[in-house]
Structures are given as C-alpha cells and as structure tokens.
Scaffold this motif. Sequence first.
Motif, PDB file in Angstrom:
ATOM      1  N   ILE A  11       1.305  -1.454   0.534  1.00 49.81           N
ATOM      2  CA  ILE A  11       0.471  -0.378  -0.097  1.00 49.81           C
ATOM      3  C   ILE A  11       0.574   0.780  -0.126  1.00 49.81           C
ATOM      4  O   ILE A  11       2.145   1.689   0.589  1.00 49.81           O
ATOM      5  CB  ILE A  11      -0.926  -0.091   1.371  1.00 49.81           C
ATOM      6  CG1 ILE A  11      -0.335  -0.611   2.875  1.00 49.81           C
ATOM      7  CG2 ILE A  11      -1.426  -0.739   0.555  1.00 49.81           C
ATOM      8  CD1 ILE A  11      -1.622   0.132   3.669  1.00 49.81           C
ATOM      9  N   TYR A  13       2.310   5.249   0.111  1.00 53.52           N
ATOM     10  CA  TYR A  13       2.574   6.017   0.923  1.00 53.52           C
ATOM     11  C   TYR A  13       1.892   7.588   0.102  1.00 53.52           C
ATOM     12  O   TYR A  13       2.692   7.559  -0.874  1.00 53.52           O
ATOM     13  CB  TYR A  13       3.790   6.613   1.578  1.00 53.52           C
ATOM     14  CG  TYR A  13       4.272   5.459   2.540  1.00 53.52           C
ATOM     15  CD1 TYR A  13       3.718   5.391   3.829  1.00 53.52           C
ATOM     16  CD2 TYR A  13       6.244   4.996   2.110  1.00 53.52           C
ATOM     17  CE1 TYR A  13       4.790   4.924   5.096  1.00 53.52           C
ATOM     18  CE2 TYR A  13       6.836   4.019   3.339  1.00 53.52           C
ATOM     19  CZ  TYR A  13       6.165   4.492   4.331  1.00 53.52           C
ATOM     20  OH  TYR A  13       5.694   3.302   5.520  1.00 53.52           O
ATOM     21  N   THR A  25       3.932  -1.656  -9.859  1.00 52.76           N
ATOM     22  CA  THR A  25       3.754  -3.051  -8.987  1.00 52.76           C
ATOM     23  C   THR A  25       2.315  -3.111  -9.338  1.00 52.76           C
ATOM     24  O   THR A  25       2.146  -4.480  -9.473  1.00 52.76           O
ATOM     25  CB  THR A  25       4.224  -2.382  -7.376  1.00 52.76           C
ATOM     26  OG1 THR A  25       5.186  -1.757  -7.492  1.00 52.76           O
ATOM     27  CG2 THR A  25       4.272  -4.154  -6.683  1.00 52.76           C
ATOM     28  N   ASP A  49      -1.590   3.461   2.656  1.00 49.77           N
ATOM     29  CA  ASP A  49      -1.031   4.125   3.526  1.00 49.77           C
ATOM     30  C   ASP A  49      -1.236   5.021   3.739  1.00 49.77           C
ATOM     31  O   ASP A  49       0.167   5.691   3.623  1.00 49.77           O
ATOM     32  CB  ASP A  49       0.685   3.310   3.507  1.00 49.77           C
ATOM     33  CG  ASP A  49       1.560   3.015   4.778  1.00 49.77           C
ATOM     34  OD1 ASP A  49       0.871   2.949   5.872  1.00 49.77           O
ATOM     35  OD2 ASP A  49       2.170   2.715   5.066  1.00 49.77           O
ATOM     36  N   GLY A 254       8.421  -4.195  -3.607  1.00 54.11           N
ATOM     37  CA  GLY A 254       9.660  -3.743  -4.365  1.00 54.11           C
ATOM     38  C   GLY A 254      11.263  -3.734  -2.814  1.00 54.11           C
ATOM     39  O   GLY A 254      11.056  -4.650  -1.706  1.00 54.11           O
ATOM     40  N   GLU A 256      13.387  -2.653  -1.465  1.00 57.46           N
ATOM     41  CA  GLU A 256      13.257  -1.939  -0.626  1.00 57.46           C
ATOM     42  C   GLU A 256      12.961  -2.476   1.004  1.00 57.46           C
ATOM     43  O   GLU A 256      12.966  -2.375   1.835  1.00 57.46           O
ATOM     44  CB  GLU A 256      13.823  -0.834  -0.554  1.00 57.46           C
ATOM     45  CG  GLU A 256      11.872  -0.167  -0.882  1.00 57.46           C
ATOM     46  CD  GLU A 256      11.280  -0.379  -1.684  1.00 57.46           C
ATOM     47  OE1 GLU A 256      11.605  -1.238  -3.275  1.00 57.46           O
ATOM     48  OE2 GLU A 256      10.370   0.360  -1.652  1.00 57.46           O
ATOM     49  N   ILE A 257      11.546  -2.882   0.534  1.00 58.79           N
ATOM     50  CA  ILE A 257      10.679  -3.151   1.849  1.00 58.79           C
ATOM     51  C   ILE A 257      10.629  -4.774   1.863  1.00 58.79           C
ATOM     52  O   ILE A 257       9.626  -5.423   2.492  1.00 58.79           O
ATOM     53  CB  ILE A 257       9.513  -2.482   1.849  1.00 58.79           C
ATOM     54  CG1 ILE A 257       8.627  -2.744   0.481  1.00 58.79           C
ATOM     55  CG2 ILE A 257       9.405  -0.915   1.996  1.00 58.79           C
ATOM     56  CD1 ILE A 257       7.534  -2.410  -0.222  1.00 58.79           C
ATOM     57  N   ILE A 286      12.812   1.020 -10.886  1.00 54.95           N
ATOM     58  CA  ILE A 286      13.883   1.301 -12.265  1.00 54.95           C
ATOM     59  C   ILE A 286      14.055   2.411 -11.740  1.00 54.95           C
ATOM     60  O   ILE A 286      13.959   3.483 -11.019  1.00 54.95           O
ATOM     61  CB  ILE A 286      11.494   2.133 -12.164  1.00 54.95           C
ATOM     62  CG1 ILE A 286      10.523   0.943 -13.280  1.00 54.95           C
ATOM     63  CG2 ILE A 286      11.750   2.770 -13.574  1.00 54.95           C
ATOM     64  CD1 ILE A 286       8.762   1.596 -12.492  1.00 54.95           C
ATOM     65  N   MET A 293      13.903   5.245  -9.394  1.00 49.44           N
ATOM     66  CA  MET A 293      13.376   6.516  -9.503  1.00 49.44           C
ATOM     67  C   MET A 293      12.289   6.749  -7.995  1.00 49.44           C
ATOM     68  O   MET A 293      11.548   6.721  -7.585  1.00 49.44           O
ATOM     69  CB  MET A 293      12.418   6.148 -10.663  1.00 49.44           C
ATOM     70  CG  MET A 293      11.343   7.713 -11.061  1.00 49.44           C
ATOM     71  SD  MET A 293      10.150   6.860 -11.800  1.00 49.44           S
ATOM     72  CE  MET A 293      10.937   6.469 -14.286  1.00 49.44           C
TER      73      MET A 293
HETATM   74  N1  MSP Z   1       3.992   2.347   2.561  1.00 51.68           N
HETATM   75  C1  MSP Z   1       4.770   0.925   2.322  1.00 51.68           C
HETATM   76  C2  MSP Z   1       4.243  -0.053   1.672  1.00 51.68           C
HETATM   77  C3  MSP Z   1       3.543  -0.483   2.605  1.00 51.68           C
HETATM   78  S1  MSP Z   1       3.201  -2.135   2.831  1.00 51.68           S
HETATM   79  C4  MSP Z   1       2.421  -3.021   3.502  1.00 51.68           C
HETATM   80  C5  MSP Z   1       5.428   1.793   1.071  1.00 51.68           C
HETATM   81  N2  MSP Z   1       4.778   2.675   0.395  1.00 51.68           N
HETATM   82  S2  MSP Z   1       6.130   3.999  -0.778  1.00 51.68           S
HETATM   83  O1  MSP Z   1       5.015   4.468  -1.611  1.00 51.68           O
HETATM   84  O2  MSP Z   1       7.294   3.323  -0.563  1.00 51.68           O
HETATM   85  O3  MSP Z   1       5.288   2.950  -2.260  1.00 51.68           O
HETATM   86  C6  MSP Z   1       6.361   1.187  -2.000  1.00 51.68           C
HETATM   87  C7  MSP Z   1       6.064   0.525  -3.072  1.00 51.68           C
HETATM   88  O4  MSP Z   1       6.084   1.248  -4.709  1.00 51.68           O
HETATM   89  C8  MSP Z   1       7.684  -0.618  -3.643  1.00 51.68           C
HETATM   90  O5  MSP Z   1       7.763  -1.336  -2.684  1.00 51.68           O
HETATM   91  C9  MSP Z   1       7.324  -0.742  -4.344  1.00 51.68           C
HETATM   92  O6  MSP Z   1       7.263  -1.250  -4.914  1.00 51.68           O
HETATM   93  C10 MSP Z   1       6.946   0.447  -5.480  1.00 51.68           C
HETATM   94  N3  MSP Z   1       7.937   1.402  -5.996  1.00 51.68           N
HETATM   95  C11 MSP Z   1       8.533   2.516  -5.800  1.00 51.68           C
HETATM   96  N4  MSP Z   1       9.509   2.901  -6.276  1.00 51.68           N
HETATM   97  C12 MSP Z   1       9.511   2.503  -7.733  1.00 51.68           C
HETATM   98  C13 MSP Z   1      10.624   1.533  -8.222  1.00 51.68           C
HETATM   99  N5  MSP Z   1      11.359   3.491  -8.889  1.00 51.68           N
HETATM  100  N6  MSP Z   1      10.750   1.450  -9.640  1.00 51.68           N
HETATM  101  C14 MSP Z   1       9.908   0.066  -8.855  1.00 51.68           C
HETATM  102  N7  MSP Z   1       8.670   0.317  -8.019  1.00 51.68           N
HETATM  103  C15 MSP Z   1       9.295   1.374  -7.320  1.00 51.68           C
HETATM  104  O7  MSP Z   1       6.835   1.511   0.882  1.00 51.68           O
END
Ligand code: MSP
Length: 505
Positions: A11, A13, A25, A49, A254, A256-257, A286, A293
């Motif tokens: 979810i 942010y 995603t 989130d 992604g 990182e999580i 990406i 990015m």
């Molecule tokens: N809120 C948390 C996730 C909670 S899940 C219980 C979070 N949010 S986030 O807005 O930072 O976005 C997370 C997701 O966005 C990443 O895990 C990924 O899936 C996707 N991505 C955000 N930037 C991205 C790229 N540059 N490339 C690929 N995926 C990207 O972390």
Amino acid sequence: MQRAYYVTTPIYYISGEPHIGHAYTTIVADVLARTARTFRPTFFLTGTDEHGQKVANAAAAAGKTPQEWCDELVPRWKALFAEYEIAYDDFIRTTEARHVEKVQRVFELLRERGDVYLGKYEGWYCVYDETFWLESKLVDGRCPTCGREVQWISEDDWFFRLSAYRDRLLEHFERHPEWVRPRSIYNEMMSILAEGLDDLSISRTNVQWGIPIAGGGVIYVWLDALLNYITAIGWSQDDARFHALWPAQTQLVGKEIARFHTIIWPALLWAIGEAAPELVFAHGWITIDGAKMSKSLGNAADPFALARRFGPGSIRYFLLREAPFGSDFSYSEEKIAQRHNSDLANDLGNLLRRTLSMLSRYRDGCVPQSMVESEVGARFAQLPASVRAQILDLRFREALESVWELVTALNRAIDERKPWVLYKEGRTDELDATLYDLCEGLRWLAILLHPVMPERMSEMWRQLGSPGRIDEDWTSSLVWGKLAPNTQTSPGASLFPKIDLAAQS
Ligand code: MSP
C-alpha cells in the motif's frame, strides 16, 4: 468457499503524487489477477498507507490536516490506476474504520498472548522509510536503505518479541526455499536472520497521526500497514471469506521493503495464529541513470503524461518486457518508443492491419473456411498452457517472448505463403487456409495478450469481429479452429500508431 488466487501490492504512502514506479507493482499485480481470473476465483488488493510521520509531515507542509490531505490525494491514486487499466477488487485505505478496528484488535491479541512488552526505545529513526535503526546499522550516520538523515528518538514504546521468532523463521526459510523470490533477496534475508533479530518497537509515543493505542501513543505505521493484507479480507470478522483468501498466493513488493514482508510479517502472522503467505516476490527498481526513480530525487516520471504519450497498453507492455521480473532496469522514453515501434507497431499492429486488409480485398472481410489441418495450430497447441504457467510464475518477459513466437510465425506465414500470389493464381484452398490461420492466430494473440494490454486487445478483438468474451477460460477459448468461418471482421484505426519522439519534442 473455493480457495482463490489472492494477490497484493504494497500500500502506497500518499506523501505526494504517484509516479510510474508506483504504477509498476500495481500493473504487475493486475496482469497476474487478470490471468488468474480466467480460470479461478481471484482477489486483487491494493491501497494506500496513510498514517505515520512521513504523511503527517507532507500534510503539514501543505497546510492541511493529515486526513484532508489523504482524502484529496487518494483520488489521484485511483485515477492513476484507472488510467493504467488496473482492475483491482478492493482498494484499502488504512484510515478506514474496517482497518483501524482490526489493527487495534491485533494489538490487544498480541498483548493477551504476551508477545509485546513495554520498554524504552532509544535509537535512530528514518522518517522517509518509517524505520527504526540501531546506531550500528547506520551507514556514515545515515539511513542504510535510502541514505537520508535519521533522527534521534528516545521514548517509551511497546515492543514486539520478534527475536523469539528467529528459529521458526529460519526453519520456514529452509523448508520453503521458494517462498521468497528472487534468490538474491532470499539469501539477503537469510543473512539478516543469521545475524540475529532484535525485538521491534511497534508504537510511537511522539507521533499523533496513527491508530491510537489504549493508554496512549499510536501504533507503528509499519505494523498498521502490513495488517492491511488481512484486514481487507475479513480477518476476525468473516472467517469463511478470510480462509478462502488467506494465505495469499502472491505478495508483490519492491526490494527495499522485503525485510518487512519476509521477516516481520510472517512473525506477526504467527503471533496471531495465522499462516505466512505462500510467496513474497521482491522486484527491482525502475532506475534513471542508475538511481531509483523517486519523487524526492526529482527524477520521477509523470505517469499521466506517459500514458497520454505512449498509451497505457504500451507502457504496461514495456514494463513487463524490458527486463526479467526481479531485476532493476533503466527507464527512458527512447526505450519505451523503441519497444512500442518495433514489437507493437511493426510486429503486432502491422500483422493485424495486413491480415484485415487482405481479408477485405480477397474475402469481403469474412473469415474463410480452411479445409486443411493447420501447421501453425499444431505447432502452438501448448502455447496457452506455457504462457499461463510463465505468467503465474512471474516470468513475464519469458511469457511475452513465447507469445511473440506466434507473432513471428504469423508474419512469416504472410511473407512465405504470399497470399496475393495465391489469390492471383486462384489457389483458393491455400489462400483460405492462410487467411484462416492469420485470423485464428490473431484471435489467440488478443486473448493471450489481454491481461497485459486490456484495452488495446479488446479493440483488436472488436476489429476481428470475434464473438464472445475475450477473458474466458483459455482451456476452452484457445482451441485452434474455434474461430467460426464467416465471422465478419471490421477493420478500424491502427492499434499502435508509430511514435516519432523527435517530431514530438
Ligand atoms: N507504504 C510502504 C509499503 C507498506 S506495505 C504494507 C511503502 N510505500 S511506498 O509508497 O514507498 O511504495 C512502495 C512500493 O512502490 C515499492 O515497494 C515498490 O513496489 C513501488 N515503487 C516505488 N518506487 C519504485 C521504483 N522506482 N521502481 C519500482 N518500484 C517502485 O514503502
């Protein structure tokens, strides 16, 4: 209830406008869900989130309350998903009562079971990643994940006994070596487990924007967020529904999580008596010039502008075709244009245009009857089963390469059999067999590629005049010869007009 295919995305942010990385995603999850939906009950969840310091800070900077800010931004995210033809089954917001109540229930349960205790947290916190860090984990005094500054925190918090789950986690990883993919992430998580786990602070005393805990403070945003995957499907409320969906087949995140989803998440589930998900797949980023990015780096592509420029179908295709799922890949408009022009405009779009124009010239636009056994049909009989397996195994690039073998075979059939010569020489049976193969092959392509490019393939389906639904079970729709002779085609505008970037800029 029959067990369903349950697929989730993180979810997001809502600290700002979405970018194409966020769409990525969700697009991948949509392709999985659309494929699964053709043959089994499916549930696809995404959402936002909304709690935590990061969102609260963004709202404050905009002079709004966090709730106002979230309410204004959520429609942007929904618009993004609509723009990219994403058909989720549910969109959960962590500020909704259905989520808040159940998160509080989980907290009570953890307390009752003795899985949490009160302690003092002293250490660092990265607001960007909403992550606690011990001094020893910092890199040059900064967050090891994103490299940003961290802030010192000293507060009385609730702790979850994560360390007590280390052995069970190790055993789970060893017994299910495929539960975390790709392998590189599995190995990374194994080395974290080998180092040992600390208990996790799961509340924040000095943060206001979050789910309140009886007695003061709010629940740590990651605990709150992870639970969305079960609160949305009726945990502790509708057991039949919950157990028809849980454990999830595929949780996409992604990289990182990955740690939150493969270490904290299963431990938390076990603590409340639920099973770990079947698969967590941590995909790559990406990148632009080697960097992830992201909005805050100022290198994020506006997904709305991209969709207008290239078409959402072409972007979806590019994202799945460009790199093996799991790896990072660099993104540029030139690369998207290249894929669009070569694979979609030349290979696929021209195939449709040439076929329909020959059909209208030689057969009044009607599909002829073929009197011979089709070689193409025989050669590709196993294609649907293998494409489906490749997609559900998250090997999207391979799946598209397999589909392109059919595209290539059909283009080759035109070049080799030369329908215009067959027509001129009056070789009717051969001409009819060729035209039938082309139309039937295109019908197959529309069905096989529909999960990837839903709107464009529906348009192709319409031009082919195919009756019935494009998203039926492949085992009944993808039977070579199912296309009825005399089907009337209706050619229309080019599916993928060529893009000349130089002329546009
Ligand atoms: N809120 C948390 C996730 C909670 S899940 C219980 C979070 N949010 S986030 O807005 O930072 O976005 C997370 C997701 O966005 C990443 O895990 C990924 O899936 C996707 N991505 C955000 N930037 C991205 C790229 N540059 N490339 C690929 N995926 C990207 O972390």
